[in-house]
Design a protein around this motif. Structure first.
Motif, PDB file in Angstrom:
ATOM      1  N   GLU A   1       0.822  -1.210   0.000  1.00  0.00           N
ATOM      2  CA  GLU A   1       0.000   0.000   0.000  1.00  0.00           C
ATOM      3  C   GLU A   1       0.856   1.261   0.000  1.00  0.00           C
ATOM      4  OE1 GLU A   1      -3.131   2.709   0.144  1.00  0.00           O
ATOM      5  OE2 GLU A   1      -3.051   0.608  -0.470  1.00  0.00           O
TER       6      GLU A   1
ATOM      7  N   TYR B   1       1.974   1.984  -3.572  1.00  0.00           N
ATOM      8  CA  TYR B   1       0.892   2.526  -4.399  1.00  0.00           C
ATOM      9  C   TYR B   1       0.545   3.952  -3.981  1.00  0.00           C
ATOM     10  CZ  TYR B   1      -0.101  -1.809  -6.895  1.00  0.00           C
ATOM     11  OH  TYR B   1      -0.022  -2.903  -7.718  1.00  0.00           O
TER      12      TYR B   1
ATOM     13  N   LEU C   1       3.103   6.138  -5.497  1.00  0.00           N
ATOM     14  CA  LEU C   1       2.831   6.256  -6.923  1.00  0.00           C
ATOM     15  C   LEU C   1       1.691   7.236  -7.178  1.00  0.00           C
ATOM     16  CD1 LEU C   1       3.171   5.387  -9.879  1.00  0.00           C
ATOM     17  CD2 LEU C   1       1.704   3.415  -9.380  1.00  0.00           C
ATOM     18  N   ALA C   2       0.640   7.156  -6.367  1.00  0.00           N
ATOM     19  CA  ALA C   2      -0.504   8.051  -6.548  1.00  0.00           C
ATOM     20  C   ALA C   2      -0.100   9.506  -6.340  1.00  0.00           C
ATOM     21  CB  ALA C   2      -1.622   7.661  -5.583  1.00  0.00           C
TER      22      ALA C   2
ATOM     23  N   TYR D   1      -4.955   3.229  -1.729  1.00  0.00           N
ATOM     24  CA  TYR D   1      -4.522   3.591  -3.076  1.00  0.00           C
ATOM     25  C   TYR D   1      -4.294   2.381  -3.976  1.00  0.00           C
ATOM     26  CZ  TYR D   1      -3.972   8.356  -1.387  1.00  0.00           C
ATOM     27  OH  TYR D   1      -4.215   9.603  -0.866  1.00  0.00           O
ATOM     28  N   LYS D   2      -3.915   1.279  -3.375  1.00  0.00           N
ATOM     29  CA  LYS D   2      -3.681   0.087  -4.207  1.00  0.00           C
ATOM     30  C   LYS D   2      -4.975  -0.337  -4.891  1.00  0.00           C
ATOM     31  CE  LYS D   2      -1.837  -4.622  -4.097  1.00  0.00           C
ATOM     32  NZ  LYS D   2      -1.135  -5.661  -3.289  1.00  0.00           N
TER      33      LYS D   2
ATOM     34  N   LEU E   1      -6.043   2.420  -7.532  1.00  0.00           N
ATOM     35  CA  LEU E   1      -5.289   2.402  -8.786  1.00  0.00           C
ATOM     36  C   LEU E   1      -5.612   1.170  -9.619  1.00  0.00           C
ATOM     37  CD1 LEU E   1      -1.807   3.754  -7.626  1.00  0.00           C
ATOM     38  CD2 LEU E   1      -3.250   4.750  -9.401  1.00  0.00           C
ATOM     39  N   LEU E   2      -5.725   0.014  -8.980  1.00  0.00           N
ATOM     40  CA  LEU E   2      -6.058  -1.196  -9.727  1.00  0.00           C
ATOM     41  C   LEU E   2      -7.472  -1.141 -10.271  1.00  0.00           C
ATOM     42  CD1 LEU E   2      -4.387  -3.948  -7.484  1.00  0.00           C
ATOM     43  CD2 LEU E   2      -3.569  -3.003  -9.655  1.00  0.00           C
TER      44      LEU E   2
ATOM     45  N   TRP F   1      -1.767  -1.354 -13.584  1.00  0.00           N
ATOM     46  CA  TRP F   1      -0.904  -0.852 -12.526  1.00  0.00           C
ATOM     47  C   TRP F   1      -0.337  -1.989 -11.680  1.00  0.00           C
ATOM     48  CZ3 TRP F   1       1.103   3.574 -13.144  1.00  0.00           C
ATOM     49  CH2 TRP F   1       0.395   4.656 -13.666  1.00  0.00           C
ATOM     50  N   GLY F   2      -0.919  -3.127 -11.727  1.00  0.00           N
ATOM     51  CA  GLY F   2      -0.407  -4.266 -10.967  1.00  0.00           C
ATOM     52  C   GLY F   2       0.549  -5.148 -11.741  1.00  0.00           C
TER      53      GLY F   2
ATOM     54  N   TRP G   1       6.345  -2.539 -12.655  1.00  0.00           N
ATOM     55  CA  TRP G   1       7.072  -2.188 -11.437  1.00  0.00           C
ATOM     56  C   TRP G   1       8.564  -2.466 -11.592  1.00  0.00           C
ATOM     57  CZ3 TRP G   1       5.346   0.470  -7.274  1.00  0.00           C
ATOM     58  CH2 TRP G   1       3.964   0.687  -7.214  1.00  0.00           C
TER      59      TRP G   1
END
Length: 429
Positions: free
Chosen positions: A98, A101, A104-105, A149-150, A153-154, A160-161, A166
């Protein structure tokens, strides 16, 4: 030794010690010589050394993922700082959590404010297809994301996963990377970080390097076969005739390279002069015209013609001083013409052969215009792909890596020539 027996001290007319005066004179001469060559040294540094240094640096560095450069002001702003810190504190292969992510956000929000999502997406897109649209779309909706956020975003985009994404972001978070050299050798890193070959349908660079080497060697051999008798004729004829023929050898240098290349297009195309002659002679039928252009044949023919003078001139420079009496003496001692040529004449031309071959090969591996015009898809060389990455895909780091590998190959060839022939024996004119 007493004062009476000591040798007299040598001095100049103004009373200075002679040794000191000589040293000062030599120092002035060295400074004068340096000042004379300083403009040339500066020119070499600015136009040769610095561009090569920039190329080598660019081949291992593309910091667009961690730095945003304002195109208007040139101001550099650090970006993706939190995500880079997360990569630094978590070992390679760690699954993003988390915190990753969330970093990243927040990085996407910063990219939206700076309008840098396109550059960052392009950087990752070099290694993961579709990353540019992923980053531009993610930046548009980044300020609407809420924790966790994980999941957010997904839910916005499942890509994104992707572990490969990554992996690419981890590599791009370092200022320096050898991934561009891996790509230039048709290699890549899998999500675990292991170096693996790319898919067969994407492996193009090794094939182009091999094609460039094979075609360059072929062109070098052909120019040697054609240029040796021409140089021998020029070297043995009287000067009034050889000078006239030398003008014909040098004439291509006075003609535009573009004109010479397009002339071969006229000659070799399916409705061109060569095919028309073959049809008129009955060698081929009207429906069996030979494909001589837009393939490897066209590249070899056109480049052999263009590079032939670069073989003739070094050969001529070493053949001219060879005295004909050497071969006549060998013949008078019972040697056949072939033996006299092989054991007397040919060894004396080796420096010219080596210099001409080295010069033609180096020029051939870096040629761009001629293969682009007459080579088609099968006659393109690695230089054409370097130009593509510089002008179209804008992947300058990959282009720099390809160029650096080409430069390394040329340096190895130069080293081999020095070991086998000796660079002191290089005869270029």
């Amino acid at each position: 030794m007493t004062a009476e027996t000591m040798p007299p001290r040598l001095e100049t007319a103004d009373g200075r010690p002679l040794k000191a005066a000589l040293a000062a004179s030599q120092a002035r001469a060295r400074r004068r010589a340096f000042y004379l060559v300083a403009p040339l040294l500066a020119f070499i540094l600015l136009t040769f050394v610095m561009p090569i240094g920039q190329l080598l640096l660019r081949s291992v560095s593309d910091p667009r993922f961690i730095e945003h450069v304002d195109k208007a002001t040139g101001e550099v702003t650090p970006i993706m700082v939190e995500l880079r810190d997360w990569f630094a504190t978590h070992p390679d292969g760690t699954e993003p959590d988390e915190a990753a992510y969330a970093a990243l956000a927040r990085g996407l929000v910063q990219l939206k404010d700076l309008r840098g999502q396109g550059d960052v997406g392009t950087r990752i897109n070099y290694e993961v297809s579709g990353a540019r649209s992923l980053f531009t779309g993610g930046a548009r909706s980044a300020d609407r994301l809420e924790p966790p956020y994980k999941e957010a975003l997904l839910a916005d985009d499942a890509d994104w996963g992707d572990p490969a994404l990554w992996r690419a972001m981890r590599d791009a978070s370092d200022r320096y990377t050898f991934n561009f050299y891996l790509a230039a050798l048709d290699m890549a890193r899998d999500p675990s970080g292991k170096v693996v070959p790319v898919a067969q349908d994407r492996a193009v660079y090794k094939l182009l390097f091999q094609r460039t080497a094979v075609l360059s060697v072929t062109i070098t051999v052909l120019t040697l076969i054609l240029g040796f008798p021409i140089a021998h004729l020029l070297a043995t004829l009287p000067l009034r005739y050889s000078n006239l023929l030398m003008i014909l050898v040098l004439l291509p240098f006075w003609t535009s390279l573009l004109v010479r290349t397009t002339s071969w297009i006229v000659l070799l195309q399916s409705q061109g002069v060569v095919n028309n002659i073959l049809v008129a002679l009955g060698v081929v039928g009207e429906d069996g015209r030979i494909a001589l252009i837009y393939n490897q044949i066209g590249t070899v023919v056109a480049m052999t013609h263009i590079l032939l003078p670069f073989m003739v001139l070094p050969l001529y420079s070493v053949m001219r001083p060879i005295k004909p009496s050497y071969v006549r003496a060998a013949r008078s001692l019972g040697a056949t013409s072939w033996t006299a040529f092989r054991r007397i004449y040919l060894p004396q031309t080796v420096p010219g052969i080596g210099a001409g071959a080295l010069l033609v090969f180096i020029l051939a591996v870096g040629y761009y215009i001629t293969p682009a015009l007459v080579g088609g898809s099968s006659g393109q060389l690695i230089s054409n792909l370097i130009a593509f990455h510089m002008q179209n895909s804008l992947n300058w780091s990959l282009a720099a890596a390809l160029a650096a590998l080409l430069l390394a190959g040329v340096l190895i060839l130069y080293w081999l020539y020095d070991r086998l022939v000796g660079i002191d024996n290089l005869k270029l004119g």
